[in-house]
Design a protein around this motif. Sequence first.
Motif, PDB file in Angstrom:
ATOM      1  N   LEU A 188       0.541   7.868   4.724  1.00 32.98           N
ATOM      2  CA  LEU A 188      -0.878   7.688   4.999  1.00 32.98           C
ATOM      3  C   LEU A 188      -1.175   7.824   6.480  1.00 32.98           C
ATOM      4  O   LEU A 188      -1.988   7.115   7.026  1.00 32.98           O
ATOM      5  CB  LEU A 188      -1.330   6.314   4.499  1.00 32.98           C
ATOM      6  CG  LEU A 188      -1.361   6.185   2.980  1.00 32.98           C
ATOM      7  CD1 LEU A 188      -1.615   4.741   2.581  1.00 32.98           C
ATOM      8  CD2 LEU A 188      -2.416   7.083   2.392  1.00 32.98           C
ATOM      9  N   GLY A 236      -7.517   6.253   2.402  1.00 32.13           N
ATOM     10  CA  GLY A 236      -6.446   5.746   3.247  1.00 32.13           C
ATOM     11  C   GLY A 236      -6.629   4.349   3.768  1.00 32.13           C
ATOM     12  O   GLY A 236      -5.660   3.722   4.190  1.00 32.13           O
ATOM     13  N   ALA A 243      -3.804   3.440   6.286  1.00 36.30           N
ATOM     14  CA  ALA A 243      -3.774   4.431   7.363  1.00 36.30           C
ATOM     15  C   ALA A 243      -4.061   3.812   8.721  1.00 36.30           C
ATOM     16  O   ALA A 243      -3.750   4.396   9.753  1.00 36.30           O
ATOM     17  CB  ALA A 243      -4.785   5.542   7.070  1.00 36.30           C
TER      18      ALA A 243
END
Length: 460
Positions: free
Chosen positions: A23, A101, A105
């Motif tokens: 990610l 995400g 992320a």
Amino acid sequence: MRAASLALRVAPGPARRPARRALARLPERDPHRGRGGASRYGPRGVPAPAGVPGAPVPGRVLHLVTNSLPYRNAGYTVRTHAVARAQRQAGLDPQVVTRLGFPVAQGIWDGRPAQVVDGVPYHRLLPLRMPGTPEAALARNAELAARLVERLRPAVLHAATDHPNGRVALALRESFGLPVVYEVRGFLEETWLTQGPGRGRDSASYRERRALETHCMKAADLVLTLGEAMKEEIVSRGVPEDRVRVVPNAVDEVFLQPLPDPGDLRTRLGIDPGEMVVGTVSTLTPHEGVGTLLSAGAELRRRGVPLRLLIVGDGPHRAALERQAAGLGLRDAALFTGRVPYAEVRAHHAVLDVFAVPRTAERVCRLVTPLKPVEAMAGGLTVAASDVAAMGELVEDQVNGRLIPPGDVQAWADALEILLYSPNRRRMMGDAARARVARDRTWAHIAGRTRDAYRGLGAV
């Protein structure tokens, strides 16, 4: 919303941990240009994902947002959560989905596909791998969101700025035939101009951002925004006025209650009983104008005013502001707390004699009304704010606060000195400020406005 609940009442659930590389694949080279110098944003339209339309559930709303509580605590995420909670109490069924995400992320290792915060369902779109380009990420965002739409069957898609959320919502409209509401919470292309040197309205990045935001505004079935100045800007871009409604920032009714006793916090902060306190709660960016407040505070201390400055918040400009405070001789007089938990905001309000909003004259400040002064006014604080159009929608000069020329250090010092030595005037202004907020700026009131907006689209 009950402030203490935001970080605590999160429904537990199993967490999965995607691999670190899974990610974190968006390009990091130039934040404004893609491969080969092309626009990072790609075409305006996101490809319509495959989807099987079903019968919508009346009153069910899918909010498409960038990030959310409990992992991001800012005006944007507070507004999302407060609106959703109020909508639930008003009989709607809000669901929130964050951008592809999030939060993994961003380095937050919670891979649950959904969680519930204060009764509000938050859905996450977490692919095994993040696409390698922004264009592909938007397409994947739409694909995963389409699966959620098939399962939830919302009656309306409510996307909040910025434009990737709006463009995904418009792609979903193509697949499912659902109405799209685009909520303009700011003009991020204008904010971008304030974030560094060499940025201008003639730059390709600015023009692209503005064009994509305008595209979302024009294409949406209805546009919601925070204030009249923002509405005027949106209409000036070609959106029919009857398709733009104002749903301003507001507060939960707990903010209208008397502020807590400040004694313990004043002691912990080292504020003496005879000292007066002016301060703010803000993200510390240049356009917030906190440097003007520091300079005005230094001037007041030169005049012999027993003043302390309380700066609550964090941001990219904090180090520069701390250096400025030291250079002005305010090393001990200016207190920088950093970010504090949302549950502690009202305790810091209670320490203040005056809440300051010293925003600059930048265009973004003239247009966008922030949430923080609304919260301060609800607690009965006198707000001293820069005299820009957006703040004029909140503060009526000499009635529920003061409006002061932005960037004018002497004017700020003079106005603050009068307020600090006029406790009765502050009390009357604070009472008027609380009444102003109680009248039409509670989240329950705003939920009613959004329900009416959805009803006009046939979604309720």
